[in-house]
Design an enzyme around this catalytic site. Structure first.
Site, PDB file in Angstrom:
ATOM      1  N   GLY A 180      50.415  43.584 190.649  1.00 14.61           N
ATOM      2  CA  GLY A 180      50.909  44.728 191.423  1.00 14.61           C
ATOM      3  C   GLY A 180      50.375  44.712 192.840  1.00 14.61           C
ATOM      4  O   GLY A 180      51.134  44.806 193.800  1.00 14.61           O
ATOM      5  N   MET A 204      46.384  43.967 195.375  1.00 13.49           N
ATOM      6  CA  MET A 204      45.014  43.444 195.399  1.00 13.49           C
ATOM      7  C   MET A 204      44.187  44.160 196.458  1.00 13.49           C
ATOM      8  O   MET A 204      44.615  44.315 197.603  1.00 13.49           O
ATOM      9  CB  MET A 204      45.086  41.937 195.674  1.00 13.49           C
ATOM     10  N   GLU A 244      44.248  50.760 194.499  1.00 12.77           N
ATOM     11  CA  GLU A 244      43.647  49.751 195.386  1.00 12.77           C
ATOM     12  C   GLU A 244      42.696  50.411 196.382  1.00 12.77           C
ATOM     13  O   GLU A 244      41.633  49.881 196.683  1.00 12.77           O
ATOM     14  CB  GLU A 244      44.720  48.949 196.138  1.00 12.77           C
TER      15      GLU A 244
HETATM   16  N1  PHE Z   1      42.396  43.482 191.148  1.00 14.75           N
HETATM   17  C1  PHE Z   1      43.789  43.815 191.163  1.00 14.75           C
HETATM   18  C2  PHE Z   1      43.882  45.281 190.770  1.00 14.75           C
HETATM   19  O1  PHE Z   1      43.726  45.638 189.652  1.00 14.75           O
HETATM   20  C3  PHE Z   1      44.629  43.060 190.229  1.00 14.75           C
HETATM   21  C4  PHE Z   1      44.789  41.598 190.509  1.00 14.75           C
HETATM   22  C5  PHE Z   1      44.088  40.675 189.777  1.00 14.75           C
HETATM   23  C6  PHE Z   1      45.645  41.166 191.491  1.00 14.75           C
HETATM   24  C7  PHE Z   1      44.249  39.327 189.990  1.00 14.75           C
HETATM   25  C8  PHE Z   1      45.823  39.843 191.700  1.00 14.75           C
HETATM   26  C9  PHE Z   1      45.124  38.908 190.935  1.00 14.75           C
HETATM   27  O2  PHE Z   1      43.981  46.122 191.557  1.00 14.75           O
HETATM   28 ZN    ZN Z   2      42.314  47.143 189.964  1.00 12.23          ZN
END
Ligand code: PHE
Ligand code: ZN
Length: 876
Positions: free
Chosen positions: A264, A266, A301
């Site tokens: 979704g 980052m 985010e």
């Molecule tokens: N860390 C991101 C989220 O949960 C998710 C994500 C993980 C995006 C790995 C890209 C790759 O907000």
């Molecule tokens: Zn997250």
């Protein structure tokens, strides 16, 4: 099979890094056919004297390597496909690495890659190692300075984390921009974007009075679809100040929308990168649900800036530390912004349908896994959604004030650190004095606990005894489980409403005259309630206070009492769902229709009362086929075709019995221009749900209404709902409408995706043939995750009757797609596989499903991602 099988990485083997990196300078030189990356690292030895320096790196071409300015000879280091080892290094030194990479051919969408006209990055979890050699682990945190050089005309916008500190034109039509991020961060939060982007700008003043510039960057054609996300961002920033006391910590916050993205969005520090589907919004391209998704993901985010970035994870086993907590935070935000009752129902539905299934299947793992082969496979419903439920239980146990004290302490204690789930729980323990030792089993034990409830009433003593017992089925690697610490928020329902009581047990807590928080900590416990005026029905797990399966032998009368008289709205809805499940079971077994009659009566009563319209709209929706299959797979096994047929017959009975109501609702008019706001969202949902019932009794009338909605409505919610109805009714009119819709919105990829999706999900007609046609459609793109999900994902995971029908051809189609994607985009390939891994749930279909899994397993060169999912799902 590959010759060397990929190895599992274990939490138990965690070791702190032997080196730290105090600062890093990255110089990117971007060209169409290659990119040069020069990395300058200031390293210091943290571990033993003769420990070599081992840097992670994949798919890199090493051009030069120097230590403190002296270029190394090839015998001073060694390379393998995953790492660079330098055996003799000083205690403090500067390492300079020049590598060449190829974003233009990178289809994995991990590391640096191209999406349409731009360059962008995705580094979580282990993508940075595809950009340069590095200590690519979240507990190595460093200060980043980044310069980007590229063609001025094609890439006028050059972005990275932090603040822009330099910008200058160069010769040959190129330019260079330098960014500096003052906050130490792990490499997974690094980001870079280069492109010809337009942006909208706004500003926010923090509670402390600091001004923040907010920008959303998109391709110029999408500039008119950014306002909603910007508004959601400002609301998130304010909310995090008010509810968690968290302020933003830089002068600039950027969001970039990209079309090719695996997930979704980052949370890269100050440079969030979003899937276009999670940020762009306008009435023509976004449904009501889509608006809510954009709002939730923007918030999610943004909230990561504290829960994830300022305080990050020590290792990837701790992923839920940031994800579970942040999902909990975004769900609180969404309930504050809209209907709290509906938000809870949606979250629980997702959890019970998909997370329970995951936790009962071959990929079952604890919220904090103890091992993985490929970490990308662990961005799961368990880590995210069950992880959020675990945080929610802490919130329930501590209450809102102590929970806030606990989160303040956690952020305070660990600001700038990379920590563990234990550190989070320790902060909650410290502020509350509550012993959470046993509670921590929620992090380490996988599987969904089952709670059985039985009660008895002593009319003479006015005493009610409730016996709760818990168990948890074995899961891979965990055959025996210890009891969980389960918070049971509950009440007692009498014939005229909730009963007051006096709880006898002292380890639990009476929260009001009619509510107690029981702490179920043993395999079996009996709780006594005094001063109970009549025989009650227990109302257990208000608000779904714990992620468990509940088994109580409710009679139909008990369920009806809960539906009419229980004070908790979630449990009223839940009892109605249970009744609907019973009605479906009756239809499958051909038993007497007692539950069906009760269901019709209950829904009729709701339609006649004038209650909350959003809750009414949700209550009209029967449990999904996937949810019913999940429930059945716990006992006799699931038959998707029988489930579909039975559910359809319940729907038809409801439609026939309540046709007058549905006809009125399907014809309501909604005043005013489209706005994605509470009351109007509820009205649209009611109208479309009613239309879906109407088509069972009067298909032509339903089709007429659908066509007029398509012509007159000003928004995608109505248009897609209308198309869905037409797709179900079928025939020439439907075909014409689908074609016309495509021609009208062919220029809007996000709309085309949803047009793909409803066709792939249509349970009627020959879906396999339809999907095969869609895969050959000119708008389809077999490298774009949104397109793949809209067609293949939707068909295989959201159209169970058709996926499982067609004598195994659906399984073969999925296997073909997975085999094709295995190397091109391993993350997406592995994710798509989930429906096949559930073969054990479908006794009559299992053999054919297994055949396709085995075909995948037999491929040469399986990616780690696909290998892990396939091998675990075939393991006995
Ligand atoms: N860390 C991101 C989220 O949960 C998710 C994500 C993980 C995006 C790995 C890209 C790759 O907000
Ligand atoms: Zn997250």
């Amino acid at each position: 099979m590959r010759d060397a099988q990929p190895q599992a990485i274990r939490l138990a083997d965690y070791q702190p890094s032997a080196f730290s990196i105090s600062s890093v300078t990255l110089d990117f030189d971007l060209y169409d056919e290659r990119t040069f990356v020069k990395s300058t690292l200031n390293l210091a030895r943290e571990g033993g004297k003769d420990v070599p320096l081992v840097l992670d790196g994949q798919e890199l071409k090493l051009l030069s390597l120097s230590v403190d300015g002296r270029e190394l000879n090839s015998d001073e280091y060694s390379l393998d496909p995953d790492s660079l080892t330098i055996s003799n290094v000083p205690d403090h030194f500067e390492l300079q690495i020049l590598t060449e990479i190829h974003p233009e051919t990178n289809t994995s969408l991990e590391g640096l890659y191209r999406s349409r006209t731009m360059f962008c990055t995705q580094c979580e979890a282990e993508g940075f190692r595809k950009i340069t050699y590095y200590l690519d682990r979240p507990d190595v945190m460093s200060v980043f300075t980044v310069s980007i050089t590229a063609d001025s005309e094609r890439y006028p916008v050059l972005l990275s984390n932090g603040n822009q500190i330099e910008a200058a034109p160069l010769e040959n039509g190129r330019h260079r921009v330098v960014w500096h991020d003052p906050h130490k961060k792990p490499a997974y939060l690094f980001a870079l974007v280069a492109g010809d982007l337009a942006h909208i700008e706004d500003s926010f003043t923090t509670a402390s009075g600091d001004a923040v510039t907010l920008r959303i960057f998109v391709e110029p054609k999408d500039l008119n679809k950014c306002d909603f996300a910007m508004d959601a961002l400002k609301r998130s920033m304010r909310w995090d100040e008010e509810v968690y006391g968290r302020e933003y910590d830089l002068e600039l916050f950027n969001i970039v929308a990209v079309d090719d993205f695996n997930m979704g969005a980052m949370e890269n520090k100050s440079l969030n990168i979003f899937n276009t589907s999670a940020v762009l919004a306008s009435p023509d391209v976004t449904t009501d649900q889509g608006y809510q998704r954009v709002e939730a993901i923007v918030a999610h985010e943004y909230f990561h800036n504290w829960s994830g970035n300022r305080v990050t994870c020590r290792d990837w086993f701790q992923l839920s530390l940031k994800e579970g907590f942040t999902v909990f935070r975004d769900s609180q935000f969404s309930s504050d912004m809209g209907s709290a009752a509906v938000k809870r129902i949606e979250d629980v539905t997702l959890l019970r349908t998909a997370q329970f299934a995951e936790d009962a299947g071959p990929m079952s793992h604890p919220v904090r896994p103890d091992s993985f082969i490929e970490i990308s496979n662990f961005y799961t419903l368990t880590v995210y959604e069950k992880g959020a439920e675990v945080v929610r239980m802490l919130h329930t146990l501590l209450g809102p004030e102590l929970f806030r004290k606990g989160s303040d302490l956690y952020f305070d204690r660990h600001d700038g650190q990379a920590v563990t789930c234990d550190d989070f729980v320790a902060a909650m323990e410290a502020v509350s004095g509550i012993d959470l030792t046993q509670f921590k089993r929620w992090y380490s034990q996988s599987g969904t606990p089952v709670v059985r409830a039985t009660g008895s009433y002593d009319a003479e003593k006015k005493r009610y005894s409730l016996t709760l017992s818990q168990s948890c089925p074995p899961t891979p690697g965990q055959s025996v489980k210890q009891p969980f610490d389960i918070p049971v928020l509950m009440g007692l329902v009498g014939s005229r409403g909730n009963l007051s009581f006096a709880l006898v047990d002292t380890a639990s807590e009476q929260r009001s005259d009619t509510e107690a928080l029981l702490r179920l900590t043993q395999a079996e416990q009996t709780f006594e309630f005094d001063d109970v005026e009549e025989q009650p029905v227990p109302a257990l797990f208000r608000g779904f206070s714990a992620p468990v399966r509940i088994q109580a032998d409710w009679s139909i009368d008990d369920l009806q009492r809960l539906i009419t008289s229980e004070e908790d709205g979630f449990l009223r809805w839940d009892a109605l769902q249970t009744l609907a499940l019973l009605a479906v079971d009756e239809a499958i077994s051909g038993r007497e229709k007692a539950a069906l009659s009760a269901l019709i009566a209950s829904i009729q009563a709701m339609l006649e009362q004038d209650g909350d319209r959003a809750v009414l709209a949700t209550s009209l929706i029967l449990p999904s086929e996937n949810y019913i299959a999940e429930v059945h797979s716990q006992s006799q096994g699931a038959d998707p075709i029988a489930i579909h047929t039975a559910r359809e017959s319940v729907k038809a009975s409801l439609a026939t019995a309540l046709i007058d109501h549905f006809e009125v609702l399907a014809n309501i008019t909604i005043e005013g221009a489209y706005a994605p706001e509470g009351a109007a969202i509820a009205e649209r949902a009611l109208r479309l749900t009613a239309l879906d019932y109407l088509r069972f009794v009067q298909p032509d009338k339903a089709a007429d209404i659908a066509i007029s909605l398509l012509e007159k409505s000003d928004n995608l919610t109505d248009r897609l709902g209308a198309l869905r109805t037409l797709g179900a009714v079928g025939g020439k009119r439907a075909e014409v409408a689908f074609d016309a819709f495509y021609r009208r919105f062919a220029d809007e990829p996000l709309v085309v995706n949803q047009w793909f999706q409803i066709q792939a999900m249509n349970p009627y007609g020959d879906a396999l043939a339809r999907v095969t046609r869609l895969l050959a459609h000119p708008a389809y793109d077999n490298l774009n995750p949104n397109k793949i999900r809209s067609v293949v994902g939707a068909f295989c995971s959201a159209n169970p009757v058709q996926f499982h029908a067609s004598s195994g051809q659906g399984y073969a189609l999925l296997a073909d797609v997975v085999i094709d994607l295995n190397k091109k985009n391993p993350q997406i390939a592995a994710r798509l596989l989930a429906p096949l891994t559930k073969w054990r749930n479908y006794p009559n279909y299992a053999q054919r499903m297994k055949v396709e899994l085995e075909r995948i397993a037999a491929q040469e060169n399986l990616s780690k991602d696909v290998f892990e999912v396939v091998s675990k799902s075939l393991a006995s």
